[in-house]
Design a protein around this motif. Structure first.
Motif, PDB file in Angstrom:
ATOM      1  N   GLN A 282      39.743  16.745  32.111  1.00 40.87           N
ATOM      2  CA  GLN A 282      39.180  16.104  33.289  1.00 40.87           C
ATOM      3  C   GLN A 282      37.652  16.131  33.251  1.00 40.87           C
ATOM      4  OE1 GLN A 282      40.978  18.353  36.435  1.00 40.87           O
ATOM      5  NE2 GLN A 282      40.301  20.298  35.608  1.00 40.87           N
ATOM      6  N   PHE A 294      37.627  14.316  38.270  1.00 46.36           N
ATOM      7  CA  PHE A 294      38.277  13.065  37.918  1.00 46.36           C
ATOM      8  C   PHE A 294      39.361  13.396  36.895  1.00 46.36           C
ATOM      9  CE2 PHE A 294      33.875  12.034  39.012  1.00 46.36           C
ATOM     10  CZ  PHE A 294      34.066  11.083  40.007  1.00 46.36           C
ATOM     11  N   ASP A 296      41.855  12.951  34.288  1.00 45.28           N
ATOM     12  CA  ASP A 296      42.029  11.864  33.333  1.00 45.28           C
ATOM     13  C   ASP A 296      42.514  12.458  32.022  1.00 45.28           C
ATOM     14  OD1 ASP A 296      41.943   9.711  31.654  1.00 45.28           O
ATOM     15  OD2 ASP A 296      39.889   9.114  32.157  1.00 45.28           O
ATOM     16  N   ASN A 299      40.240  12.048  29.029  1.00 41.05           N
ATOM     17  CA  ASN A 299      38.823  12.400  29.096  1.00 41.05           C
ATOM     18  C   ASN A 299      38.309  12.922  27.757  1.00 41.05           C
ATOM     19  OD1 ASN A 299      36.442  12.726  30.975  1.00 41.05           O
ATOM     20  ND2 ASN A 299      36.543  14.790  30.126  1.00 41.05           N
ATOM     21  N   ASN A 353      31.599   4.353  32.138  1.00 34.21           N
ATOM     22  CA  ASN A 353      33.027   4.675  32.255  1.00 34.21           C
ATOM     23  C   ASN A 353      33.279   6.172  32.139  1.00 34.21           C
ATOM     24  OD1 ASN A 353      33.578   1.955  32.534  1.00 34.21           O
ATOM     25  ND2 ASN A 353      34.118   1.663  30.385  1.00 34.21           N
ATOM     26  N   HIS A 354      32.670   6.805  31.125  1.00 37.98           N
ATOM     27  CA  HIS A 354      32.975   8.219  30.902  1.00 37.98           C
ATOM     28  C   HIS A 354      32.438   9.096  32.031  1.00 37.98           C
ATOM     29  CE1 HIS A 354      34.002  11.860  28.769  1.00 37.98           C
ATOM     30  NE2 HIS A 354      32.806  12.319  29.066  1.00 37.98           N
ATOM     31  N   TYR A 355      31.224   8.818  32.491  1.00 39.75           N
ATOM     32  CA  TYR A 355      30.610   9.646  33.526  1.00 39.75           C
ATOM     33  C   TYR A 355      30.967   9.194  34.943  1.00 39.75           C
ATOM     34  CZ  TYR A 355      27.694  12.229  30.210  1.00 39.75           C
ATOM     35  OH  TYR A 355      27.242  13.057  29.193  1.00 39.75           O
ATOM     36  N   HIS A 356      31.798   8.154  35.065  1.00 38.56           N
ATOM     37  CA  HIS A 356      32.215   7.649  36.376  1.00 38.56           C
ATOM     38  C   HIS A 356      30.987   7.342  37.238  1.00 38.56           C
ATOM     39  CE1 HIS A 356      36.488   8.833  35.701  1.00 38.56           C
ATOM     40  NE2 HIS A 356      35.928   9.794  34.988  1.00 38.56           N
ATOM     41  N   ASP A 358      29.966   4.780  38.621  1.00 40.48           N
ATOM     42  CA  ASP A 358      30.125   3.913  39.792  1.00 40.48           C
ATOM     43  C   ASP A 358      30.640   4.680  41.013  1.00 40.48           C
ATOM     44  OD1 ASP A 358      32.572   4.405  38.683  1.00 40.48           O
ATOM     45  OD2 ASP A 358      33.237   2.318  38.629  1.00 40.48           O
ATOM     46  N   ASN A 359      30.831   5.994  40.862  1.00 41.19           N
ATOM     47  CA  ASN A 359      31.284   6.814  41.981  1.00 41.19           C
ATOM     48  C   ASN A 359      30.107   7.131  42.910  1.00 41.19           C
ATOM     49  OD1 ASN A 359      31.971   9.651  43.286  1.00 41.19           O
ATOM     50  ND2 ASN A 359      33.908   8.736  42.648  1.00 41.19           N
TER      51      ASN A 359
END
Length: 617
Positions: A282, A294, A296, A299, A353-356, A358-359
């Motif tokens: 994760q 997150f 996943d 990950n 994408n990896h670090y998210h 857009d959160n």
């Protein structure tokens, strides 16, 4: 990689003895990264300091030669120590996994023969087992069983074995906690590195107390671990992860601040979070008030893919433990220099994408600290989403307030292509009396930097940072004017007002992957709560550097560092033509900059340019 015995290809046995001794000497001196050279030389058959040479496991045949066998018979500890050293290197640096795998069995069997002759082989077997734990399940279990069945030659060796059995290879077995308690009770007898591991295991499994953290920090302060602190400090990984899983932000903050010699947790009230990008299961971040996880299952795969993408695009060779697909096919001269013709948009999207990114989490914090530190272009990728990026906190200090009045000073190099353009722009924009110093003497540079009257500092020069050889990073103005990072680290401002430094040099923000976060690099050496540094993560085109530097200086007259970087990213992400149309209205001082953009053969908006920016505090 060949593996056939060919007597004609072997060097004199004395050469191999010398390389074995050289590796052991480096290990004893704590210079772990340099051990690559005697290993590479041994399996190349000649002394070399190049990474790109043919290595051949056929050189193991030297151990079948009568002269070498006589040496080992007379000096069994030479062979045992050499095996210990090279597998410590293979494990610690996650390096040369194919080589380590091919020679593993032959070395293990040779240790068997030496053990039957009465030699103490435990130290070498422990390192081989530690390596196999990540790369070879079959030999991992074989090695663990053998080590547990051994009869150590002394109480100290028995304690050394117990220390080893506190590590991940033995976790889940019935004797795991016994060995943790036993090794901890006698840990004062251990080498500092083993003592560190035992104390970490005791903290994780038995007593997660502040007292144990003090013990661990005390061990890390020993001079024997000075070189270790300059590296990855992989042993801290499980410690940090335990704190994160327990949602113990305060202990994590205390420990990491102490590593940076910021010993008080009290008073750190910034909106800050630690980010953990490399767990297999994760992606996690933790702040004082929030634990963000997150979940996943991919990950770990995402992280591996991101590392390999960075390796390919930026011509570096970061290897990950347990990974056999290590690619070092990079010309030594091209190490760390971005690939020509590669699409850096892939890197931008992979980081998002990896670090998210857009959160909303990244909109709620002003500072983040990566554990371990990476050279991933987080802030460039965040800017591409139209969001003001949080600063990367290297110092873990509170952010000082922006100054009410601003005073600029400029340091230029006589050896850059753009010196005249920058100088003319500075005089037009800031006046003919602007304080400009070309090729400052190191002592003079430090004197100016120590002067709190200057709230904004512009440095345009060359950056010295080796992605291959160990060596000190520095700012290069000229042959007679070079400022090493060690000189910058001793500069400690006491002002309560924030200073912003534009460190417009290649690799200025580059650092190493380490759990002693950002323990290398020029920007990291300068950064603090009252000294924010804007720089580049990798080498950029000198004309782009000139364009970026001048434009960000303009915005810093009205904005903070993060606001200025976002503003310039938004401008430079447009087409060259649109950029020119935007800046020509700013005044005559931008005519030459606009001309340079018009005459530029590359697109300014390429992420290899605008994505390189990092902001440290």
């Amino acid at each position: 990689m060949g593996n056939e015995c060919s007597k004609s290809s072997l060097s004199p046995y004395s050469f191999y003895v010398e390389e074995m001794e050289r590796a052991i000497k480096m290990f004893d001196s704590g210079i772990i990264t340099e051990i690559f050279h005697p290993i590479n030389s041994f399996f190349h058959g000649a002394r070399t300091d190049r990474p790109q040479v043919e290595i051949d496991t056929g050189h193991m045949c030297i151990f079948f030669k009568r002269e070498m066998q006589a040496v080992i018979e007379q000096r069994p500890n030479l062979f045992i120590q050499w095996v210990e050293v090279i597998y410590f290197y293979f494990w610690n640096m996650a390096a040369l996994p194919d080589l380590a795998n091919i020679i593993w069995l032959q070395l293990w069997l040779t240790l068997d023969m030496l053990e039957q002759s009465g030699a103490e082989t435990l130290p070498a077997r422990i390192q081989m087992a530690s390596w196999a734990n990540f790369y070879d399940d079959v030999n991992k279990h074989k090695a663990l069983s053998h080590i547990k069945a051994m009869s150590p030659s002394s109480q100290l060796m028995d304690l050394h074995r117990s220390a080893f059995l506190t590590t991940a290879i033995n976790k889940g077995n019935e004797d795991y906690l016994f060995h943790i308690n036993h090794a901890y009770s006698y840990s004062h007898l251990l080498h500092p590195l083993n003592r560190l591991q035992v104390n970490i295991s005791y903290y994780i499994e038995i007593s997660p107390s502040r007292e144990l953290l003090h013990n661990i920090l005390s061990i890390l302060s020993w001079k024997e671990l000075w070189e270790y602190r300059q590296g990855k400090m992989e042993s801290l990984s499980s410690l940090y992860w335990t704190m994160m899983q327990r949602n113990d932000y305060e202990s994590l903050l205390f420990f990491t601040r102490c590593l940076k010699l910021q010993i008080n947790v009290e008073g750190f009230d910034c909106s800050h979070a630690f980010v953990f990008p490399n767990d297999e299961a994760q992606f996690c971040a933790i702040s004082k008030s929030n634990l963000v996880m997150f979940s996943d299952k991919d990950n770990g795969e995402s992280y591996f893919a991101l590392i390999k993408l960075c390796n390919r695009l930026n011509k570096v060779a970061i290897s990950l433990r347990g990974d056999y697909e290590v690619d070092f096919r990079v010309d030594t001269e091209r190490f760390g220099i971005p690939s020509v013709g590669e699409d850096f948009e892939k890197l931008r999207q992979a980081v998002i994408n990896h670090y998210h990114l857009d959160n909303d989490f990244y909109r709620e914090v002003s500072l983040i600290t990566l554990l371990p530190s990476h050279n991933h272009p987080l802030q460039g990728a965040i800017c591409s989403l139209g969001v003001t990026p949080p600063l990367i906190s290297v110092s873990l200090q509170n952010l000082a307030e922006e100054p009410s009045e601003k005073c600029f000073i400029f340091f230029l190099s006589s050896e850059t292509f753009t010196r005249d353009t920058e100088l003319a722009w500075i005089h037009q924009e800031f006046g003919i009396d602007a304080e400009v110093i070309i090729d400052p003497a190191p002592d003079l540079f430090v004197e100016y930097i120590n002067n709190d009257i200057y709230t904004h500092v512009y440095i345009s020069a060359h950056g010295i940072y080796s992605h291959w050889k160990s060596g000190e990073e520095s700012i290069y103005f000229s042959e007679a004017s070079q400022i090493p990072a060690s000189m910058l680290k001793i500069i400690r401002r006491t002002s309560i007002v924030r200073r912003t430094i534009v460190l417009n040099i290649c690799d200025g923000a580059a650092s190493s992957l380490s759990f002693n976060h950002n323990n290398h690099g020029v920007a990291a050496s300068l950064a603090g709560g009252n000294q924010v540094v804007i720089s580049h993560l990798w080498p950029v085109n000198p004309f782009y550097a000139c364009i970026f530097g001048t434009l960000v200086l303009r915005q810093l007259r009205y904005m903070s560092a993060a606001e200025a970087v976002l503003s310039i990213y938004s401008l430079l992400s447009q087409s060259n033509q649109n950029i020119v149309q935007s800046i020509v209205g700013w005044g005559d001082s931008y005519n030459e900059i606009a001309k340079k953009i018009n005459n530029t053969s590359f697109e300014i908006s390429d992420f290899r340019n605008i994505g390189s920016t990092a902001i440290y505090a």
